[in-house]
Enzyme design. Structure first.
Site, mmCIF file in Angstrom:
data_model
loop_
_atom_site.group_PDB
_atom_site.id
_atom_site.type_symbol
_atom_site.label_atom_id
_atom_site.label_comp_id
_atom_site.label_asym_id
_atom_site.label_seq_id
_atom_site.Cartn_x
_atom_site.Cartn_y
_atom_site.Cartn_z
ATOM 1 N N SER A 88 0.317 6.224 -2.119
ATOM 2 C CA SER A 88 1.410 6.854 -1.375
ATOM 3 C C SER A 88 2.248 5.784 -0.700
ATOM 4 O O SER A 88 1.732 4.728 -0.316
ATOM 5 C CB SER A 88 0.852 7.746 -0.248
ATOM 6 O OG SER A 88 -0.055 8.688 -0.734
ATOM 7 N N ASN A 145 4.940 1.769 4.349
ATOM 8 C CA ASN A 145 3.638 1.195 4.001
ATOM 9 C C ASN A 145 3.172 1.767 2.666
ATOM 10 O O ASN A 145 3.367 2.955 2.389
ATOM 11 C CB ASN A 145 2.613 1.561 5.086
ATOM 12 C CG ASN A 145 1.219 1.039 4.781
ATOM 13 O OD1 ASN A 145 1.052 -0.118 4.367
ATOM 14 N ND2 ASN A 145 0.207 1.871 4.965
ATOM 15 N N HIS A 202 -0.016 2.725 0.568
ATOM 16 C CA HIS A 202 -1.421 3.026 0.873
ATOM 17 C C HIS A 202 -2.134 3.552 -0.377
ATOM 18 O O HIS A 202 -1.606 4.425 -1.072
ATOM 19 C CB HIS A 202 -1.506 4.068 1.994
ATOM 20 C CG HIS A 202 -2.917 4.381 2.376
ATOM 21 N ND1 HIS A 202 -3.681 3.526 3.152
ATOM 22 C CD2 HIS A 202 -3.722 5.422 2.051
ATOM 23 C CE1 HIS A 202 -4.893 4.043 3.291
ATOM 24 N NE2 HIS A 202 -4.947 5.194 2.628
ATOM 25 N N ASP A 204 -1.510 5.442 9.082
ATOM 26 C CA ASP A 204 -1.347 6.109 7.779
ATOM 27 C C ASP A 204 -0.924 7.582 7.906
ATOM 28 O O ASP A 204 -1.263 8.412 7.043
ATOM 29 C CB ASP A 204 -2.650 6.029 6.949
ATOM 30 C CG ASP A 204 -3.059 4.590 6.652
ATOM 31 O OD1 ASP A 204 -2.159 3.728 6.580
ATOM 32 O OD2 ASP A 204 -4.264 4.326 6.512
HETATM 33 C C1 GAR Z 1 -2.769 -2.664 -2.519
HETATM 34 O O1 GAR Z 1 -3.597 -2.062 -3.447
HETATM 35 C C2 GAR Z 1 -2.463 -1.724 -1.370
HETATM 36 O O2 GAR Z 1 -2.512 -0.385 -1.721
HETATM 37 C C3 GAR Z 1 -3.548 -2.039 -0.390
HETATM 38 O O3 GAR Z 1 -3.756 -3.426 -0.520
HETATM 39 C C4 GAR Z 1 -3.495 -3.823 -1.861
HETATM 40 C C5 GAR Z 1 -2.681 -5.099 -1.854
HETATM 41 O O4 GAR Z 1 -2.520 -5.588 -3.145
HETATM 42 N N1 GAR Z 1 -3.138 -1.698 0.927
HETATM 43 C C6 GAR Z 1 -3.939 -1.151 1.847
HETATM 44 O O5 GAR Z 1 -5.112 -0.941 1.642
HETATM 45 C C7 GAR Z 1 -3.276 -0.858 3.156
HETATM 46 N N2 GAR Z 1 -4.107 -0.027 3.969
HETATM 47 P P1 GAR Z 1 -1.535 -6.792 -3.441
HETATM 48 O O6 GAR Z 1 -1.738 -7.815 -2.333
HETATM 49 O O7 GAR Z 1 -1.971 -7.312 -4.776
HETATM 50 O O8 GAR Z 1 -0.135 -6.255 -3.444
#
Ligand code: GAR
Length: 230
Positions: free
Chosen positions: A150, A121, A123, A159
């Protein structure tokens, strides 16, 4: 998968990606795959939202998609039903690795324990701090000077699985939630392909008990940190 050496090309890692939103991280993987810059084959994309732009990105790249929307025709799909369909789809695609890239549903322990491949994942915080949602806002409110993202193994506890890699930046005094989110996303776009390359080359351990690899003897303690200040 065998360890890479100069004379032997490595077998592409079959990757399934789970998404919920824009899919900018998915796009980075698609671009790297198409350019031959990463030894991967994206075998399918699962979205829990039918309006996720990530689906358009996958379709444009001719990657199979499965939409398991958690709200369809006004009816909510429970997590158990979602997981049953997702697991069937993953078994059909036979991935070597499952990547949660902006996937925003909390998965159950039994799903995580039974998926047909290791799962990682992405995060947006320097785990183990700032698990869960609204990480950028909480980092600013706490006056943190350091932040980042991370990549960790997915385990039943949210997480909390082993952190494999991180990318770090300095929080600027003028940063807002939006600016921090954008700066962290730029780091994610480097961290995700880098981590997948290390996994594909068997430098980082994919399997839970794979601690015997010769290469890992020479690795520094995990997580490996990318220091980029963008
Ligand atoms: C990313 O920034 C990722 O870190 C976050 O969602 C975004 C997706 O961006 N993930 C979380 O918050 C998971 N808990 P994207 O759809 O443009 O790749």
């Amino acid at each position: 998968m065998s360890v890479d050496n100069a004379s032997q090309p490595i077998k592409p890692l079959r990757i399934a990606v789970l998404v919920s939103g824009s899919g900018s991280n998915l796009q980075v993987l698609i671009n790297a795959m198409q350019a031959g810059a990463l030894p991967i084959e994206i075998v399918g994309v699962i979205s829990n939202r039918e309006d996720a732009y990530a689906l358009t990105r996958a379709k444009d790249a001719n990657i199979p998609v499965a939409v398991l929307s958690h709200v369809a025709k006004g009816k909510r799909m429970g997590i158990k039903t979602f997981e049953t369909h997702a697991n069937e789809q993953l078994i059909a695609w036979q991935p070597d690795l499952i990547v949660l890239a902006g996937f925003m549903r909390v998965l159950s322990g039994s799903f995580i324990d039974n998926v047909p491949a290791p799962m990682i994942n992405l995060h947006p915080s320097l785990l183990p701090v700032y698990k869960g949602l609204d990480t950028h806002k909480r980092v600013i409110q706490a006056g943190e000077r350091c932040h980042g993202c991370s990549i960790h193994k997915v385990t039943a506890e949210l997480d909390a699985g082993q952190v494999l890699t991180q990318a770090v930046l300095n929080v600027d005094i003028n940063d807002t939630v939006e600016s921090l989110q954008s700066r962290v996303q730029k780091l994610e776009h480097q961290l995700l392909p880098w981590t997948i390359l290390l996994l594909a080359k068997n430098v980082l351990p994919l399997e839970a008990n794979n601690t015997s690899s010769q290469i890992q003897t020479y690795l520094p303690k995990l997580p490996l940190q990318l220091l980029i200040d963008g």
